[in-house]
Design an enzyme around this catalytic site. Sequence first.
Site, PDB file in Angstrom:
ATOM      1  N   HIS A 118       2.225 -60.243  50.209  1.00 51.80           N
ATOM      2  CA  HIS A 118       3.194 -61.353  50.085  1.00 51.80           C
ATOM      3  C   HIS A 118       2.619 -62.601  50.774  1.00 51.80           C
ATOM      4  O   HIS A 118       1.538 -63.047  50.417  1.00 51.80           O
ATOM      5  CB  HIS A 118       4.533 -60.885  50.682  1.00 51.80           C
ATOM      6  CG  HIS A 118       5.717 -61.776  50.456  1.00 51.80           C
ATOM      7  ND1 HIS A 118       5.770 -62.798  49.546  1.00 51.80           N
ATOM      8  CD2 HIS A 118       6.945 -61.768  51.050  1.00 51.80           C
ATOM      9  CE1 HIS A 118       6.957 -63.377  49.579  1.00 51.80           C
ATOM     10  NE2 HIS A 118       7.693 -62.778  50.491  1.00 51.80           N
ATOM     11  N   HIS A 126       0.666 -61.578  40.362  1.00 57.20           N
ATOM     12  CA  HIS A 126       2.010 -61.913  40.825  1.00 57.20           C
ATOM     13  C   HIS A 126       3.010 -61.017  40.100  1.00 57.20           C
ATOM     14  O   HIS A 126       2.828 -60.709  38.922  1.00 57.20           O
ATOM     15  CB  HIS A 126       2.329 -63.383  40.505  1.00 57.20           C
ATOM     16  CG  HIS A 126       3.489 -63.913  41.280  1.00 57.20           C
ATOM     17  ND1 HIS A 126       4.784 -63.714  40.889  1.00 57.20           N
ATOM     18  CD2 HIS A 126       3.528 -64.602  42.445  1.00 57.20           C
ATOM     19  CE1 HIS A 126       5.585 -64.278  41.771  1.00 57.20           C
ATOM     20  NE2 HIS A 126       4.864 -64.827  42.722  1.00 57.20           N
ATOM     21  N   ASP A 165      -1.258 -68.652  46.798  1.00 57.33           N
ATOM     22  CA  ASP A 165      -2.061 -68.439  48.011  1.00 57.33           C
ATOM     23  C   ASP A 165      -3.542 -68.651  47.805  1.00 57.33           C
ATOM     24  O   ASP A 165      -4.309 -68.627  48.776  1.00 57.33           O
ATOM     25  CB  ASP A 165      -1.817 -67.003  48.524  1.00 57.33           C
ATOM     26  CG  ASP A 165      -0.380 -66.833  48.979  1.00 57.33           C
ATOM     27  OD1 ASP A 165       0.319 -65.961  48.447  1.00 57.33           O
ATOM     28  OD2 ASP A 165       0.041 -67.633  49.844  1.00 57.33           O
TER      29      ASP A 165
HETATM   30  C1  SDX Z   1       3.335 -64.271  47.058  1.00 59.51           C
HETATM   31  O1  SDX Z   1       7.369 -62.606  44.703  1.00 59.51           O
HETATM   32  C2  SDX Z   1       7.029 -63.826  44.967  1.00 59.51           C
HETATM   33  O2  SDX Z   1       7.550 -64.745  44.395  1.00 59.51           O
HETATM   34  C3  SDX Z   1       5.959 -63.985  46.050  1.00 59.51           C
HETATM   35  C4  SDX Z   1       5.425 -65.396  46.261  1.00 59.51           C
HETATM   36  C5  SDX Z   1       6.483 -66.315  46.856  1.00 59.51           C
HETATM   37  O3  SDX Z   1       6.331 -67.537  46.724  1.00 59.51           O
HETATM   38  O4  SDX Z   1       7.392 -65.772  47.553  1.00 59.51           O
HETATM   39  O5  SDX Z   1       4.966 -65.945  45.036  1.00 59.51           O
HETATM   40  C6  SDX Z   1       4.262 -65.406  47.261  1.00 59.51           C
HETATM   41  O6  SDX Z   1       3.535 -63.241  47.669  1.00 59.51           O
HETATM   42  C7  SDX Z   1       2.234 -64.373  46.044  1.00 59.51           C
HETATM   43  C8  SDX Z   1       1.418 -63.055  45.889  1.00 59.51           C
HETATM   44  C9  SDX Z   1       0.392 -63.017  47.032  1.00 59.51           C
HETATM   45  N1  SDX Z   1      -0.254 -61.696  47.060  1.00 59.51           N
HETATM   46  C10 SDX Z   1      -1.578 -61.570  46.731  1.00 59.51           C
HETATM   47  O7  SDX Z   1      -2.283 -62.472  46.286  1.00 59.51           O
HETATM   48  C11 SDX Z   1      -2.133 -60.169  46.978  1.00 59.51           C
HETATM   49  C12 SDX Z   1      -2.950 -59.718  45.751  1.00 59.51           C
HETATM   50  N2  SDX Z   1      -1.978 -59.502  44.653  1.00 59.51           N
HETATM   51  C13 SDX Z   1      -1.535 -58.143  44.433  1.00 59.51           C
HETATM   52  O8  SDX Z   1      -1.346 -57.408  45.617  1.00 59.51           O
HETATM   53  C14 SDX Z   1      -0.407 -58.059  43.385  1.00 59.51           C
HETATM   54  O9  SDX Z   1      -0.785 -58.845  42.331  1.00 59.51           O
HETATM   55  C15 SDX Z   1       1.014 -58.423  43.778  1.00 59.51           C
HETATM   56  C16 SDX Z   1       1.484 -57.667  44.967  1.00 59.51           C
HETATM   57  C17 SDX Z   1       1.130 -59.886  44.028  1.00 59.51           C
HETATM   58  C18 SDX Z   1       1.910 -58.053  42.586  1.00 59.51           C
HETATM   59  O10 SDX Z   1       1.853 -56.684  42.457  1.00 59.51           O
HETATM   60  P1  SDX Z   1       2.748 -55.905  41.349  1.00 59.51           P
HETATM   61  O11 SDX Z   1       3.633 -56.826  40.621  1.00 59.51           O
HETATM   62  O12 SDX Z   1       3.359 -54.728  42.010  1.00 59.51           O
HETATM   63  O13 SDX Z   1       1.682 -55.506  40.312  1.00 59.51           O
HETATM   64  P2  SDX Z   1       0.928 -54.140  40.310  1.00 59.51           P
HETATM   65  O14 SDX Z   1       0.479 -53.819  41.691  1.00 59.51           O
HETATM   66  O15 SDX Z   1       1.758 -53.145  39.567  1.00 59.51           O
HETATM   67  O16 SDX Z   1      -0.393 -54.494  39.455  1.00 59.51           O
HETATM   68  C19 SDX Z   1      -0.404 -54.334  38.051  1.00 59.51           C
HETATM   69  C20 SDX Z   1      -1.863 -54.000  37.754  1.00 59.51           C
HETATM   70  C21 SDX Z   1      -2.393 -52.812  38.569  1.00 59.51           C
HETATM   71  O17 SDX Z   1      -3.478 -52.232  37.825  1.00 59.51           O
HETATM   72  P3  SDX Z   1      -3.131 -50.895  36.880  1.00 59.51           P
HETATM   73  O18 SDX Z   1      -2.419 -49.912  37.799  1.00 59.51           O
HETATM   74  O19 SDX Z   1      -2.238 -51.433  35.776  1.00 59.51           O
HETATM   75  O20 SDX Z   1      -4.478 -50.443  36.432  1.00 59.51           O
HETATM   76  O21 SDX Z   1      -2.701 -55.117  38.133  1.00 59.51           O
HETATM   77  C22 SDX Z   1      -3.589 -54.717  39.174  1.00 59.51           C
HETATM   78  C23 SDX Z   1      -3.020 -53.448  39.791  1.00 59.51           C
HETATM   79  O22 SDX Z   1      -4.060 -52.659  40.351  1.00 59.51           O
HETATM   80  N3  SDX Z   1      -3.624 -55.833  40.128  1.00 59.51           N
HETATM   81  C24 SDX Z   1      -4.729 -56.272  40.718  1.00 59.51           C
HETATM   82  C25 SDX Z   1      -4.308 -57.363  41.499  1.00 59.51           C
HETATM   83  N4  SDX Z   1      -2.990 -57.540  41.381  1.00 59.51           N
HETATM   84  C26 SDX Z   1      -2.554 -56.574  40.532  1.00 59.51           C
HETATM   85  N5  SDX Z   1      -6.000 -55.837  40.657  1.00 59.51           N
HETATM   86  C27 SDX Z   1      -6.895 -56.544  41.398  1.00 59.51           C
HETATM   87  N6  SDX Z   1      -6.592 -57.624  42.183  1.00 59.51           N
HETATM   88  C28 SDX Z   1      -5.310 -58.046  42.243  1.00 59.51           C
HETATM   89  N7  SDX Z   1      -4.989 -59.087  43.007  1.00 59.51           N
END
Ligand code: SDX
Length: 425
Positions: A265, A306, A364
Amino acid sequence: MADKKARLTVDGLEEVIELPVYSGTTGPDVVDVRALTSKGLFTYDPGFVSTAACESSITYIDGAKGVLLHGGYPIEQLAENSDYLEVCFLLLNGELPTPEQKEVFVKTVKNHTMVHEQMTHFFNGFRRDAHPMAIMVAVVGALSAFYHDSWISTMRTTAKCAFRLIAKMPTIAAMCYKYSIGQPFQYPRNELDYADNFLQMMFGNPCEDYVTNPVLAKAMDRIFLLHADHEQNASTSTVRLAGSSGANPFACIASGIAALWGPAHGGANEAVLTMLQEIGDESNIDEFIKRAKDPEDSFRLMGFGHRVYRNFDPRAKVMKQTCDEVLAELGIENDPLLKIAKRLEQIALEDDYFIQRKLYPNVDFYSGIILKAIGIPTNMFTVIFALSRTIGWISHWSEFHSGPNKIGRPRQLYTGPTKRDYEKK
Ligand code: SDX
């Protein structure tokens, strides 16, 4: 309110369950599933991927189109034409202020920028190398010990609580930084604008006058504005849930700071910088992309992906433009970390793994590069996010308390042992 219905048939249940379907002013309809409990059923949605936990009129996100509206105004237009305190007014009141309203709002915020002098003692309990987010959680929570009148949420106390939080968060954030470097706390200077005041509390000292660079102050205000609110994200939902028990609002905001801290997050901005520094050179990017795609490797590309956006995060686009402006102003257009970030973005956006999963840069991805260029240490990045997001948290807390509400209490799918009698082992 419900002129549409959903009809559910469940194996083993004779009747067809009719559920009301509600429409908002825009966005997906919602199915009201509350009647399911009386049928012996719960819905199941770990991570709340498909759950509308509340009705809200503050912020709207269209993830597919990469749209973010505050009170109906696109974030790009607010970033271009507004400022953080004006957006604070908009989030709290649902309308942009008139010039007179804005003048009163800004003046009222300035009247609350100091913290009670006894608050300074809380810092001495921490090691100098304590993570500033740990200090923020504690010190903001401690505000609840100073403002009992905020416990009763009436319009008057809610407004005063909002002003206190908007005004004091920059002061407390800057105190976290000063404490970590052993410098004296800088008092707020109320003749300065919000972002200027924050920068002088961060980088000013009693030995000399501090003059802010207007380009950096504008960039700081834009970063505050871009992080102000974002619908029902993890930390905002935490604040609403804490608020639903009737807890002191300052304690609720402290719970939001704790939830924001995680790298999935708000902690991602700090994690992006750490990741870029770990990549170190463009020649190493392919190895990190490979790791990000490896299901066996827990590494993820920080600042990418996201839960809601399946397109560019509109804030990331504005942040990237601000990044270019700030680095040009400072004459560091060739910042090695920015070059790695831009190359990483280009490679990821061309890679099938990211394209198929609709993973784009989020808010971010570029913010850390700007903050680093302004001179803010990496471990303060999420503190800046918490400072900015406080207006979103208190606006949602206030919205929750402005109408009929119930304590939040989710249920579960139980998979533990069924009833058994106690027998000594
Ligand atoms: C913020 O919710 C909000 O609005 C938050 C925010 C706000 O203003 O409040 O926008 C702020 O928190 C932005 C997000 C910051 N976090 C990051 O940058 C961390 C990296 N991102 C990931 O951890 C992830 O993308 C999340 C946590 C942001 C979202 O995760 P989800 O929605 O639970 O998605 P998921 O984990 O189910 O991923 C779907 C697929 C998976 O692969 P498969 O299982 O389908 O094979 O996408 C992959 C994940 O492994 N994936 C990534 C990835 N993000 C998702 N793979 C590599 N790198 C990534 N960053």
